[in-house]
Design an enzyme around this catalytic site. Structure first.
Site, mmCIF file in Angstrom:
data_model
loop_
_atom_site.group_PDB
_atom_site.id
_atom_site.type_symbol
_atom_site.label_atom_id
_atom_site.label_comp_id
_atom_site.label_asym_id
_atom_site.label_seq_id
_atom_site.Cartn_x
_atom_site.Cartn_y
_atom_site.Cartn_z
ATOM 1 N N THR A 181 46.060 42.091 42.324
ATOM 2 C CA THR A 181 45.595 40.785 42.587
ATOM 3 C C THR A 181 46.802 39.974 43.466
ATOM 4 O O THR A 181 48.070 40.440 42.801
ATOM 5 C CB THR A 181 45.157 39.860 41.390
ATOM 6 O OG1 THR A 181 43.835 40.520 41.104
ATOM 7 C CG2 THR A 181 45.113 38.509 41.886
ATOM 8 N N ARG A 209 30.336 42.609 38.710
ATOM 9 C CA ARG A 209 31.413 42.297 37.976
ATOM 10 C C ARG A 209 32.390 41.453 38.417
ATOM 11 O O ARG A 209 32.609 41.399 39.448
ATOM 12 C CB ARG A 209 32.078 43.743 37.521
ATOM 13 C CG ARG A 209 33.422 43.520 36.657
ATOM 14 C CD ARG A 209 34.423 43.346 37.279
ATOM 15 N NE ARG A 209 35.737 43.416 36.564
ATOM 16 C CZ ARG A 209 37.102 43.060 36.873
ATOM 17 N NH1 ARG A 209 37.320 42.456 38.135
ATOM 18 N NH2 ARG A 209 37.845 43.084 36.015
ATOM 19 N N VAL A 210 32.819 40.365 37.718
ATOM 20 C CA VAL A 210 33.666 39.449 38.082
ATOM 21 C C VAL A 210 34.796 39.350 37.130
ATOM 22 O O VAL A 210 34.547 39.660 35.961
ATOM 23 C CB VAL A 210 33.142 37.749 38.088
ATOM 24 C CG1 VAL A 210 34.039 36.875 38.135
ATOM 25 C CG2 VAL A 210 31.993 37.890 38.829
ATOM 26 N N GLY A 211 36.182 39.525 37.624
ATOM 27 C CA GLY A 211 37.242 39.567 36.669
ATOM 28 C C GLY A 211 37.736 38.141 36.275
ATOM 29 O O GLY A 211 36.974 37.135 36.300
ATOM 30 N N ASP A 212 39.003 37.999 36.003
ATOM 31 C CA ASP A 212 39.807 36.944 35.522
ATOM 32 C C ASP A 212 39.970 36.212 36.810
ATOM 33 O O ASP A 212 40.352 34.886 36.558
ATOM 34 C CB ASP A 212 40.967 37.126 34.877
ATOM 35 C CG ASP A 212 41.774 38.024 35.509
ATOM 36 O OD1 ASP A 212 41.557 39.099 36.142
ATOM 37 O OD2 ASP A 212 43.044 37.697 35.660
ATOM 38 N N THR A 232 47.820 39.287 36.745
ATOM 39 C CA THR A 232 47.162 40.307 37.391
ATOM 40 C C THR A 232 46.983 41.540 36.473
ATOM 41 O O THR A 232 47.468 41.501 35.265
ATOM 42 C CB THR A 232 48.144 40.815 38.617
ATOM 43 O OG1 THR A 232 47.687 42.009 39.266
ATOM 44 C CG2 THR A 232 49.565 41.299 37.974
ATOM 45 N N GLY A 233 46.073 42.534 36.813
ATOM 46 C CA GLY A 233 45.847 43.533 35.639
ATOM 47 C C GLY A 233 44.229 43.645 35.438
ATOM 48 O O GLY A 233 43.654 42.956 35.940
ATOM 49 N N GLY A 235 41.373 42.516 34.232
ATOM 50 C CA GLY A 235 40.845 40.803 33.793
ATOM 51 C C GLY A 235 40.162 40.549 32.542
ATOM 52 O O GLY A 235 40.312 39.569 32.188
HETATM 53 N N1 ASP Z 1 42.988 40.922 37.590
HETATM 54 C C1 ASP Z 1 42.188 41.615 38.664
HETATM 55 C C2 ASP Z 1 40.662 41.849 38.048
HETATM 56 O O1 ASP Z 1 40.381 42.222 36.934
HETATM 57 C C3 ASP Z 1 42.875 42.874 39.360
HETATM 58 C C4 ASP Z 1 43.889 43.079 39.654
HETATM 59 O O2 ASP Z 1 44.829 42.330 39.028
HETATM 60 O O3 ASP Z 1 44.080 43.454 40.566
HETATM 61 O O4 ASP Z 1 39.516 41.752 38.789
#
Ligand code: ASP
Length: 323
Positions: A181, A209-212, A232-233, A235
């Site tokens: 991200t 699915r929805v992340g952070d 990032t990471g 979520g």
């Molecule tokens: N944080 C993002 C998610 O979980 C993924 C990412 O950082 O690439 O959707």
């Protein structure tokens, strides 16, 4: 008996006058601005676009929007906007949010066929009484606002998805590599902070699915009196811990951006047993223009641009102690 002057002198000697202030405020009253930081290597060209706005005395809000539009439009950046990895059913679904120095915020989640979700998020912030629009509703709103529909699944992303589908069971691929991200934080010449975060999310995620990244407090948070943070990471870990709000609160309690990011990662590690299976990286910027980052696994880096130029910096990590 001490008179007032003597008392003030004594207080200064003992450090009493500053004892109620956060560490960064004690360290120096000097503010470094403007400054922009953003996650990963693709943050460098994004910062360059943000810097054009900041160095012309533009607002942090305009800067972060202009900045993250760069990877959103770049088909070679496989984790944001056009060219992003699709979900398990082959659809590219985008999440983004934006937050300014007055606690205004806007977000979109699971948005399809619109290249610049960050600009749609800004429209949500500025043109509606709401914070978050999702799916079909977000797309209808974007079209109504004049955004155009386009296919975001590039031939390369489609080929990768087909290969994944052949070789894998239909489960989302979640590992420490597939998170990239872009989260961007800026402090402008007026001393105001804003942030933006935009992503195609975890590669081959379950549809819906929805992340952070579009969740205020999880993937991004800005408190103009204190500082800002983005993540990032994986979520789900940031959502469970309201990670970016936590980082900003830790700065409000006096920690530097670096210390706050580290404490937030340590909180995740202390609370979530399976944390080692995932990557999480926090990036923070305070009101004085100081920044810092921390992650679980070595490998997270971030881009910084200020008056001294542009740099790519490695984040320190919990499991690698790499600085
Ligand atoms: N944080 C993002 C998610 O979980 C993924 C990412 O950082 O690439 O959707």
């Amino acid at each position: 008996m001490h008179n007032r002057r003597e008392f003030l002198k004594l207080s200064a000697l003992l450090g009493l006058a500053a004892s109620g202030l956060p560490q960064w405020a004690k360290a120096s009253a000097k503010v470094s601005k403007p400054v922009v930081v953003s996650t990963w290597e693709h943050g460098q060209p994004a910062n360059a676009a943000a810097w054009q706005v900041l160095s012309a005395q533009g607002s942090a809000l305009d800067a972060v929007e202009a900045g993250v539009r760069v990877p959103e439009a770049d088909p070679l950046v496989r984790t944001v906007g056009l060219g992003g990895y699709p979900d398990a059913s082959g659809k590219v679904t985008l999440d983004a949010c934006i937050m300014d120095h007055q606690m205004n915020c806007g977000a979109v989640a699971c948005l399809q066929d619109i290249k610049h979700p960050i600009s749609v998020a800004r429209k949500v912030m500025e043109q509606t009484p709401h914070v978050l629009l999702v799916g079909e509703g977000a797309k209808a709103f974007a079209l109504e606002q004049g955004f155009t529909e386009e296919n975001l699944l590039t031939s390369q992303a489609k080929a990768d998805w087909l290969a994944w589908r052949e070789g894998q069971k239909a489960t989302p691929q979640i590992n420490i590599e597939n998170h990239d991200t872009i989260g961007m934080l800026a402090l402008d010449t007026m001393g105001n902070l804003s942030g933006a975060c935009t992503t195609s999310g975890a590669a081959y995620k379950l549809p819906g699915r929805v992340g952070d990244s579009p969740i205020i407090g999880a993937g991004l948070y800005v408190d103009n009196q204190v500082g800002a943070a983005t993540a990032t990471g994986m979520g789900e870990l940031m959502i469970k811990t309201v990670g970016c709000h936590l980082v900003v609160e830790l700065m409000a309690q006096g920690l530097t951006p670096q210390q706050a990011c580290q404490k937030a990662v340590e909180r995740i590690a202390a609370r979530l047993g399976d944390y080692q299976a995932y990557q999480v990286g926090f990036l923070a910027l305070n009101k004085q223009g100081q920044s810092g980052a921390f992650c679980i696994h070595p490998g997270f880096n971030y881009a910084l641009q200020d008056n001294s130029g542009s740099k790519l910096l490695d984040s320190a990590s919990l499991l690698g102690a790499k600085v």
